[in-house]
Design a protein around this motif. Structure first.
Motif, PDB file in Angstrom:
ATOM      1  N   PRO A  33     -11.999   8.968   0.225  1.00  0.00           N
ATOM      2  CA  PRO A  33     -10.661   8.436   0.449  1.00  0.00           C
ATOM      3  C   PRO A  33     -10.697   7.074   1.138  1.00  0.00           C
ATOM      4  O   PRO A  33      -9.884   6.202   0.840  1.00  0.00           O
ATOM      5  CB  PRO A  33      -9.988   9.456   1.358  1.00  0.00           C
ATOM      6  CG  PRO A  33     -10.798  10.685   1.293  1.00  0.00           C
ATOM      7  CD  PRO A  33     -12.160  10.274   0.812  1.00  0.00           C
ATOM      8  N   LEU A  34     -11.656   6.865   2.043  1.00  0.00           N
ATOM      9  CA  LEU A  34     -11.766   5.571   2.704  1.00  0.00           C
ATOM     10  C   LEU A  34     -12.152   4.482   1.705  1.00  0.00           C
ATOM     11  O   LEU A  34     -11.616   3.375   1.726  1.00  0.00           O
ATOM     12  CB  LEU A  34     -12.801   5.655   3.830  1.00  0.00           C
ATOM     13  CG  LEU A  34     -12.962   4.396   4.666  1.00  0.00           C
ATOM     14  CD1 LEU A  34     -11.660   4.009   5.354  1.00  0.00           C
ATOM     15  CD2 LEU A  34     -14.058   4.596   5.685  1.00  0.00           C
ATOM     16  N   THR A  35     -13.042   4.787   0.811  1.00  0.00           N
ATOM     17  CA  THR A  35     -13.438   3.830  -0.226  1.00  0.00           C
ATOM     18  C   THR A  35     -12.261   3.537  -1.131  1.00  0.00           C
ATOM     19  O   THR A  35     -12.043   2.388  -1.530  1.00  0.00           O
ATOM     20  CB  THR A  35     -14.609   4.399  -1.044  1.00  0.00           C
ATOM     21  OG1 THR A  35     -15.667   4.773  -0.169  1.00  0.00           O
ATOM     22  CG2 THR A  35     -15.120   3.407  -2.038  1.00  0.00           C
ATOM     23  N   ALA A  36     -11.506   4.579  -1.444  1.00  0.00           N
ATOM     24  CA  ALA A  36     -10.337   4.379  -2.298  1.00  0.00           C
ATOM     25  C   ALA A  36      -9.312   3.496  -1.610  1.00  0.00           C
ATOM     26  O   ALA A  36      -8.733   2.591  -2.214  1.00  0.00           O
ATOM     27  CB  ALA A  36      -9.718   5.712  -2.672  1.00  0.00           C
ATOM     28  N   ILE A  37      -9.098   3.724  -0.314  1.00  0.00           N
ATOM     29  CA  ILE A  37      -8.128   2.922   0.445  1.00  0.00           C
ATOM     30  C   ILE A  37      -8.627   1.481   0.552  1.00  0.00           C
ATOM     31  O   ILE A  37      -7.871   0.538   0.337  1.00  0.00           O
ATOM     32  CB  ILE A  37      -7.875   3.539   1.833  1.00  0.00           C
ATOM     33  CG1 ILE A  37      -7.130   4.859   1.684  1.00  0.00           C
ATOM     34  CG2 ILE A  37      -7.091   2.585   2.720  1.00  0.00           C
ATOM     35  CD1 ILE A  37      -6.994   5.628   2.973  1.00  0.00           C
TER      36      ILE A  37
ATOM     37  N   GLY B  52     -10.754  -0.001  -1.462  1.00  0.00           N
ATOM     38  CA  GLY B  52     -10.700  -0.560  -2.820  1.00  0.00           C
ATOM     39  C   GLY B  52      -9.281  -0.966  -3.175  1.00  0.00           C
ATOM     40  O   GLY B  52      -9.046  -2.021  -3.780  1.00  0.00           O
ATOM     41  N   PHE B  53      -8.313  -0.121  -2.831  1.00  0.00           N
ATOM     42  CA  PHE B  53      -6.901  -0.436  -3.095  1.00  0.00           C
ATOM     43  C   PHE B  53      -6.470  -1.661  -2.295  1.00  0.00           C
ATOM     44  O   PHE B  53      -5.820  -2.562  -2.826  1.00  0.00           O
ATOM     45  CB  PHE B  53      -6.033   0.784  -2.764  1.00  0.00           C
ATOM     46  CG  PHE B  53      -4.576   0.554  -3.032  1.00  0.00           C
ATOM     47  CD1 PHE B  53      -4.095   0.503  -4.331  1.00  0.00           C
ATOM     48  CD2 PHE B  53      -3.681   0.363  -1.987  1.00  0.00           C
ATOM     49  CE1 PHE B  53      -2.765   0.292  -4.578  1.00  0.00           C
ATOM     50  CE2 PHE B  53      -2.345   0.146  -2.233  1.00  0.00           C
ATOM     51  CZ  PHE B  53      -1.864   0.100  -3.536  1.00  0.00           C
ATOM     52  N   ALA B  54      -6.860  -1.700  -1.009  1.00  0.00           N
ATOM     53  CA  ALA B  54      -6.516  -2.849  -0.169  1.00  0.00           C
ATOM     54  C   ALA B  54      -7.188  -4.109  -0.705  1.00  0.00           C
ATOM     55  O   ALA B  54      -6.589  -5.189  -0.746  1.00  0.00           O
ATOM     56  CB  ALA B  54      -6.916  -2.596   1.272  1.00  0.00           C
ATOM     57  N   GLY B  55      -8.428  -4.009  -1.098  1.00  0.00           N
ATOM     58  CA  GLY B  55      -9.139  -5.156  -1.686  1.00  0.00           C
ATOM     59  C   GLY B  55      -8.460  -5.616  -2.965  1.00  0.00           C
ATOM     60  O   GLY B  55      -8.341  -6.805  -3.234  1.00  0.00           O
ATOM     61  N   GLY B  56      -8.033  -4.675  -3.795  1.00  0.00           N
ATOM     62  CA  GLY B  56      -7.328  -5.013  -5.029  1.00  0.00           C
ATOM     63  C   GLY B  56      -6.022  -5.730  -4.732  1.00  0.00           C
ATOM     64  O   GLY B  56      -5.658  -6.695  -5.414  1.00  0.00           O
ATOM     65  N   LEU B  57      -5.302  -5.219  -3.708  1.00  0.00           N
ATOM     66  CA  LEU B  57      -4.046  -5.889  -3.315  1.00  0.00           C
ATOM     67  C   LEU B  57      -4.313  -7.310  -2.829  1.00  0.00           C
ATOM     68  O   LEU B  57      -3.596  -8.246  -3.183  1.00  0.00           O
ATOM     69  CB  LEU B  57      -3.319  -5.095  -2.236  1.00  0.00           C
ATOM     70  CG  LEU B  57      -2.536  -3.879  -2.704  1.00  0.00           C
ATOM     71  CD1 LEU B  57      -1.939  -3.144  -1.502  1.00  0.00           C
ATOM     72  CD2 LEU B  57      -1.436  -4.277  -3.656  1.00  0.00           C
ATOM     73  N   LEU B  58      -5.339  -7.464  -1.993  1.00  0.00           N
ATOM     74  CA  LEU B  58      -5.683  -8.796  -1.484  1.00  0.00           C
ATOM     75  C   LEU B  58      -6.110  -9.725  -2.616  1.00  0.00           C
ATOM     76  O   LEU B  58      -5.748 -10.901  -2.651  1.00  0.00           O
ATOM     77  CB  LEU B  58      -6.764  -8.701  -0.416  1.00  0.00           C
ATOM     78  CG  LEU B  58      -6.343  -8.050   0.910  1.00  0.00           C
ATOM     79  CD1 LEU B  58      -7.550  -7.907   1.828  1.00  0.00           C
ATOM     80  CD2 LEU B  58      -5.252  -8.857   1.580  1.00  0.00           C
TER      81      LEU B  58
END
Length: 113
Positions: free
Chosen positions: A3-7, A9-15
């Motif tokens: 879940p931390l990697t997913a979060i 990854g999601f934050a990185g994608g948003l950035l």
């Protein structure tokens, strides 16, 4: 950890998406500014052409007016020159008439005596 990697990854994608969006906004704004500058140059060019055409029209109109005035001046000068010549010839005719009358009186007086 997943879940931390997913979060992350999601934050990185948003950035990453936000960075691409900002790059696109900057590129769009740069193109818009360039487009407006080119349009302003085109309007200026058209305005310059229109101003040059109007200037040519004004110069032609001024030349026409000057030519008309010069023509009027020349005609007036010719008329007064003609009138002066005619008046002078009239004075010569009158003088010749007076001379003829004086000569006739002289001959009449001389013949009578």
């Amino acid at each position: 950890m997943e879940p931390l990697t997913a979060i992350l990854g999601f934050a990185g994608g948003l950035l990453n998406w936000d960075a691409r969006r900002r790059q696109a906004d900057v590129a769009y704004e740069a193109l818009r500014v360039e487009k407006e500058r080119i349009e302003a140059d085109v309007r200026l060019g058209i305005a310059t052409l229109e101003a040059k055409q109007r200037l040519a029209q004004i110069e032609a109109e001024m030349q026409r007016i000057l030519a008309r005035e010069k023509g009027d001046t020349d005609r007036t000068r010719a008329y007064y020159s003609f009138a002066k010549t005619r008046a002078f010839s009239g004075a010569l005719v009158a003088l010749a008439g007076v001379a003829l009358v004086a000569g006739a009186f002289y001959l009449a007086e001389r013949g009578a005596a």
